[in-house]
Design an enzyme around this catalytic site. Structure first.
Site, PDB file in Angstrom:
ATOM      1  CG  HIS A   1      -1.941   1.106   1.163  1.00  0.00           C
ATOM      2  ND1 HIS A   1      -3.136   0.993   0.491  1.00  0.00           N
ATOM      3  CD2 HIS A   1      -1.917   2.357   1.685  1.00  0.00           C
ATOM      4  CE1 HIS A   1      -3.816   2.116   0.607  1.00  0.00           C
ATOM      5  NE2 HIS A   1      -3.098   2.965   1.326  1.00  0.00           N
TER       6      HIS A   1
ATOM      7  CG  HIS B   1      -1.081   7.390   9.469  1.00  0.00           C
ATOM      8  ND1 HIS B   1      -2.214   7.005   8.805  1.00  0.00           N
ATOM      9  CD2 HIS B   1      -0.925   8.721   9.201  1.00  0.00           C
ATOM     10  CE1 HIS B   1      -2.728   8.023   8.165  1.00  0.00           C
ATOM     11  NE2 HIS B   1      -1.979   9.082   8.390  1.00  0.00           N
TER      12      HIS B   1
ATOM     13  CD  GLU C   1      -2.168  20.618  12.384  1.00  0.00           C
ATOM     14  OE1 GLU C   1      -3.322  21.052  12.451  1.00  0.00           O
ATOM     15  OE2 GLU C   1      -1.571  20.092  13.341  1.00  0.00           O
TER      16      GLU C   1
ATOM     17  CG  HIS D   1      -5.594   9.937  11.139  1.00  0.00           C
ATOM     18  ND1 HIS D   1      -4.573  10.633  11.729  1.00  0.00           N
ATOM     19  CD2 HIS D   1      -5.372  10.008   9.810  1.00  0.00           C
ATOM     20  CE1 HIS D   1      -3.765  11.111  10.812  1.00  0.00           C
ATOM     21  NE2 HIS D   1      -4.223  10.727   9.625  1.00  0.00           N
TER      22      HIS D   1
END
Length: 373
Positions: free
Chosen positions: A244, A281, A287, A317
Site C-alpha cells: 500500500h 498512523h 496537519e 487515525h
C-alpha cells in the site's frame, strides 16, 4: 537508529500482519523519515469517547453560501502563516480583476467550467482542473456554469513540482501535460478601453486600482514563469500490487511548508497479505487536510463530495470501522475516488466562516466499534 524487531511482528510494513492485529505506523517527516510499525490487537481508533482540542474536524463546504463575486470575499476555512484555504462559489463573470500579492494561488475546480483570462492569455477550465496562478498575476474567471472552487494560497511563497526521485520526472504526470494560456482571438476580443478595477490582496487587506482600460492588454510574452493547468484525470498514481503506497507518493505540488497531493482511482493491491486500506498512523509532523472531490471514499464513512476533513498532527487515525472489513479482501477491483490532500507542517487556525457547515460528530465516527460491527 538501528532497525529492531520485538515480539510477534511482520518484517514488511503494510503486509503479512500477525493474525488478528491492526498495524499502526509512527513516522517522522510525514511518510519520508524513520518509522515504527506496531501491531495492536484492537483498532487504534476504537475509543469510547474523545475530548479536547486534538479532535479531528469535518466540514461540508458545498453548503456554504453562494454569490461571491470576488475571491477575496469567499469564506476562509483555515490558515496558518504559510497557507490559506478558501472555498469560493461563483455563478457569473467576475466584475473586476484579482491579484494576489501575498503568494501563489492554486485553484482547484470542484464544480463547473468556464474561461480564465489573465496576464498570460486565455485558458478554458473544467471540473477537476488545478490552476496555478503565480504571485502577482492579474486574472478573472468567466464561468459558463456555476463554479465551486477550492483556493489554496502559498502565503509568501510559491508552488513547484516535486522531485520524483528514482521514478523520474515523467512519472505521475509528465510536465508536458501542464497547459498554459494562449494569446488567442478570444483573449484579444476582451481587450479594450473599458474601465477596469483590480482588487489586490496584500497581508489580508484588499486595495483597488482602477484603470481607464483593461490591463489584460498583453500581445505576447516569453519566459519560464506562467499560469499552468492540469486535470486530475491526467494524474497517473504510483501503484504496487504488493504494497500500500503512502499518499505522499502522489505529491502534485509543493510549497515551502506544505504539500498538495492528489488521490486518483487505482487498482487495489492483489497480494493476499498486503493491506488494501490506508493504515492507521500517527503523522506527528504534519496537519492532514483532505478535500473530497468525487467518487466513493472507501476508507471514510458518511463523507460526500464537497466535504473536507482535518486530522491534526498527533491524532491517531486510519480507516473507519466499515472499511476495516475490506482490509485484505476489497469488494471491488479498484478505488473510485478523487481527493485533494494538503499536508502542512505548521498548526492551522479555523475561521468562523466554516463553523456553520461543521460536522460536530465527526470524531465519533470511529467510536467504540470494531471490524465485526
Amino acid at each position: 537508529m538501528p532497525r529492531r524487531v520485538e515480539g510477534e511482528a511482520s518484517r514488511q510494513a503494510h503486509a503479512d500482519l500477525p493474525k488478528g492485529t491492526y498495524e499502526r505506523e509512527i513516522s517522522k517527516e510525514g511518510f519520508f523519515g524513520p518509522a515504527a510499525f506496531l501491531h495492536h490487537t484492537h483498532p487504534p481508533t476504537g475509543w469510547t469517547s474523545f475530548e479536547g482540542p486534538l479532535r479531528p474536524r469535518a466540514f461540508n463546504l458545498s453548503k456554504l453560501d453562494h454569490g461571491h463575486h470576488s475571491p477575496w470575499s469567499a469564506p476562509r476555512i483555515l490558515s496558518n502563516k504559510h497557507m490559506e484555504m478558501r472555498f469560493w462559489k461563483l455563478a457569473e463573470a467576475m466584475p473586476a480583476l484579482s491579484r494576489n500579492a501575498d503568494g501563489d494561488q492554486l485553484l482547484f475546480i470542484h464544480r463547473g467550467e468556464g474561461a480564465l483570462y489573465c496576464d498570460y492569455g486565455h485558458l478554458d477550465y473544467e471540473q477537476g482542473d488545478y490552476i496555478v496562478l503565480p504571485r502577482g498575476t492579474m486574472w478573472r474567471l468567466d464561468p459558463s456554469t456555476e463554479n465551486e472552487v477550492l483556493m489554496i494560497e502559498a502565503t509568501n511563497s510559491h508552488y513547484t513540482l516535486p522531485d520524483k526521485g528514482l521514478v523520474g520526472p515523467h512519472a505521475i504526470f509528465d510536465p508536458a501535460m501542464l497547459d498554459a494560456p494562449k494569446i488567442d482571438d478570444v483573449f484579444r476580443a476582451q481587450q479594450g478601453e473599458t474601465e477596469t478595477r483590480v482588487e489586490i490582496k496584500k497581508r489580508g487587506a484588499v486595495s483597488v486600482a482602477t484603470f481607464p482600460f483593461n490591463p489584460l492588454d498583453v500581445i505576447g510574452w516569453h519566459g519560464e514563469l506562467s499560469v499552468v493547468r492540469i486535470n486530475v484525470r491526467h494524474i497517473r498514481p504510483l501503484m504496487s500490487h504488493r504494497y500500500h503506497v503512502p499518499p505522499s507518493a502522489h505529491t502534485t505540488f509543493i510549497s515551502d511548508r506544505f504539500v498538495v497531493c492528489t488521490f486518483a482511482p487505482r487498482p487495489f493491491e492483489t497480494d493476499p497479505g498486503a493491506l488494501k486500506v490506508p493504515f492507521f498512523h500517527n503523522n506527528d509532523d504534519y496537519e492532514e487536510i483532505l478535500f473530497y472531490h468525487a467518487g466513493d471514499f472507501f476508507s471514510r464513512d458518511n463523507i460526500e463530495a464537497g466535504m473536507m476533513t482535518v486530522h491534526p498532527s498527533g491524532f491517531t487515525h486510519g480507516p473507519h470501522p466499515k472499511a476495516l472489513k475490506g482490509m485484505f479482501t476489497p469488494k471491488k477491483e479498484a478505488t473510485d475516488e478523487y481527493a485533494v490532500m494538503v499536508d502542512t507542517r505548521d498548526p492551522i487556525d479555523f475561521h468562523e466562516e466554516a463553523r456553520p457547515v461543521e460536522w460536530e460528530g465527526y470524531v465519533n465516527s470511529w467510536q467504540n466499534r470494531s471490524a465485526e460491527d
